[in-house]
Motif scaffolding. Structure first.
Motif, PDB file in Angstrom:
ATOM      1  N   ASP A 149      -0.146  -1.463   0.504  1.00 43.48           N
ATOM      2  CA  ASP A 149      -1.305  -0.593   0.331  1.00 43.48           C
ATOM      3  C   ASP A 149      -2.314  -0.866   1.442  1.00 43.48           C
ATOM      4  O   ASP A 149      -2.606  -2.027   1.752  1.00 43.48           O
ATOM      5  N   THR A 150      -2.839   0.185   2.023  1.00 40.33           N
ATOM      6  CA  THR A 150      -3.761   0.002   3.141  1.00 40.33           C
ATOM      7  C   THR A 150      -4.740   1.157   3.245  1.00 40.33           C
ATOM      8  O   THR A 150      -4.395   2.311   2.937  1.00 40.33           O
ATOM      9  N   LEU A 151      -5.951   0.852   3.694  1.00 43.25           N
ATOM     10  CA  LEU A 151      -6.964   1.877   3.941  1.00 43.25           C
ATOM     11  C   LEU A 151      -6.682   2.625   5.243  1.00 43.25           C
ATOM     12  O   LEU A 151      -7.102   3.767   5.402  1.00 43.25           O
ATOM     13  N   GLN A 197       1.393   2.485   2.163  1.00 43.84           N
ATOM     14  CA  GLN A 197       0.916   3.399   1.129  1.00 43.84           C
ATOM     15  C   GLN A 197      -0.593   3.525   1.230  1.00 43.84           C
ATOM     16  O   GLN A 197      -1.318   2.531   1.143  1.00 43.84           O
ATOM     17  N   ASP A 198      -1.055   4.754   1.429  1.00 44.23           N
ATOM     18  CA  ASP A 198      -2.500   4.975   1.538  1.00 44.23           C
ATOM     19  C   ASP A 198      -3.204   4.631   0.239  1.00 44.23           C
ATOM     20  O   ASP A 198      -2.715   4.936  -0.858  1.00 44.23           O
ATOM     21  N   THR A 199      -4.367   4.000   0.353  1.00 47.95           N
ATOM     22  CA  THR A 199      -5.176   3.689  -0.813  1.00 47.95           C
ATOM     23  C   THR A 199      -6.638   3.826  -0.434  1.00 47.95           C
ATOM     24  O   THR A 199      -6.997   3.712   0.751  1.00 47.95           O
ATOM     25  N   THR A 200      -7.489   4.079  -1.417  1.00 51.75           N
ATOM     26  CA  THR A 200      -8.941   4.126  -1.192  1.00 51.75           C
ATOM     27  C   THR A 200      -9.635   2.935  -1.830  1.00 51.75           C
ATOM     28  O   THR A 200     -10.846   2.807  -1.751  1.00 51.75           O
ATOM     29  N   SER A 201      -8.838   2.047  -2.437  1.00 49.21           N
ATOM     30  CA  SER A 201      -9.414   0.906  -3.137  1.00 49.21           C
ATOM     31  C   SER A 201      -9.800  -0.203  -2.154  1.00 49.21           C
ATOM     32  O   SER A 201      -9.032  -0.571  -1.272  1.00 49.21           O
ATOM     33  N   THR A 202     -11.003  -0.748  -2.326  1.00 48.33           N
ATOM     34  CA  THR A 202     -11.455  -1.909  -1.552  1.00 48.33           C
ATOM     35  C   THR A 202     -11.585  -3.147  -2.433  1.00 48.33           C
ATOM     36  O   THR A 202     -12.154  -4.150  -2.007  1.00 48.33           O
ATOM     37  N   ARG A 246      -7.101  -6.387  -5.769  1.00 51.12           N
ATOM     38  CA  ARG A 246      -5.975  -5.464  -5.838  1.00 51.12           C
ATOM     39  C   ARG A 246      -4.773  -6.040  -5.099  1.00 51.12           C
ATOM     40  O   ARG A 246      -4.891  -6.579  -3.994  1.00 51.12           O
ATOM     41  N   ARG A 291      -1.837  -5.926  -2.749  1.00 44.19           N
ATOM     42  CA  ARG A 291      -1.567  -5.054  -1.614  1.00 44.19           C
ATOM     43  C   ARG A 291      -0.078  -4.841  -1.382  1.00 44.19           C
ATOM     44  O   ARG A 291       0.348  -3.767  -1.008  1.00 44.19           O
TER      45      ARG A 291
END
Length: 214
Positions: free
Chosen positions: A109-111, A147-152, A156, A158
């Motif tokens: 998961d990555t911004l 995988q796109d994510t908006t979580s900071t 979480r 990753r």
């Protein structure tokens, strides 16, 4: 021979299973010498057809993966090759074991995939840093996709595993994981994938080609 990419439903090969844009088979050979002789015959057929699979020779079994890299999927070339290989396996008395097939990928998961992809391509020596997913050219390491994510949220998780198995094995794998203490997280994407987690919340997707590669 045709190079048109086929769909999952177009393939009817009893010994083979479609996973991750390729056909996989495993044959129990009993010992290393028998397996090596089998691989030599596979090589002869591959040279004759000018279409070459990836082959993994172990002491008691041989695993074979066939795909058409020029079109990024399975074609008639793979079908013909796999059929010929199955004939040799049957004549040699080598039992197919589709229930033993699996392929592992790692999701991150990555911004901002573009910002971190070159780092992972370099440190793991995986494929093309400009590709969406990074693949080991030698086939020794699992692929890495982003995988796109908006979580900071720093808590979480990753990284997660994607384990792809034949469709007829997916629910057996899920059931075994639940029996071993796992928990269901999301079944809304079945039969393509089921999300599970362990007792500490670490997640894994049990995946199949149905709906995913169709």
């Amino acid at each position: 021979m045709s190079t048109q990419t086929l769909r999952v439903g177009d393939v009817d090969l009893a010994d083979w299973r479609w996973m991750l844009e390729a056909l996989y088979a495993r044959f129990e050979t009993g010992d290393f010498s028998a397996g090596a002789a089998f691989v030599a015959e596979v090589a002869r057929i591959a040279d004759e057809l000018n279409h070459h699979p990836d082959v993994d020779l172990r002491y008691g079994h041989v695993q074979i993966t066939s795909t058409s890299h020029d079109v990024g999927g399975v074609t008639d070339r793979d079908i013909e090759l796999c059929r010929r290989i199955s004939v040799v396996a049957e004549e040699s008395g080598f039992a197919p074991r589709p229930d033993k097939l699996q392929a592992l990928e790692v999701g991150l998961d990555t911004l901002d995939p573009d910002a971190i992809r070159p780092f992972w391509a370099a440190v793991l020596a995986l494929g093309d840093a400009d590709s969406d997913a990074l693949v080991d050219p030698a086939g020794e390491l699992p692929g890495l996709w982003f995988q796109d994510t908006t979580s900071t949220d720093p808590a979480r998780m990753r990284f997660h595993f994607d384990i792809t198995v034949p469709p007829d094995e997916a629910q057996k794998r899920v059931a075994a994981a639940l029996k071993a203490g796992g928990r269901l997280v999301d079944t809304s994407h079945e039969p393509s994938w089921t999300i599970l987690e362990d007792a500490e919340g670490n997640k894994v997707c049990v995946c199949s080609a149905l709906g995913r590669d169709d």
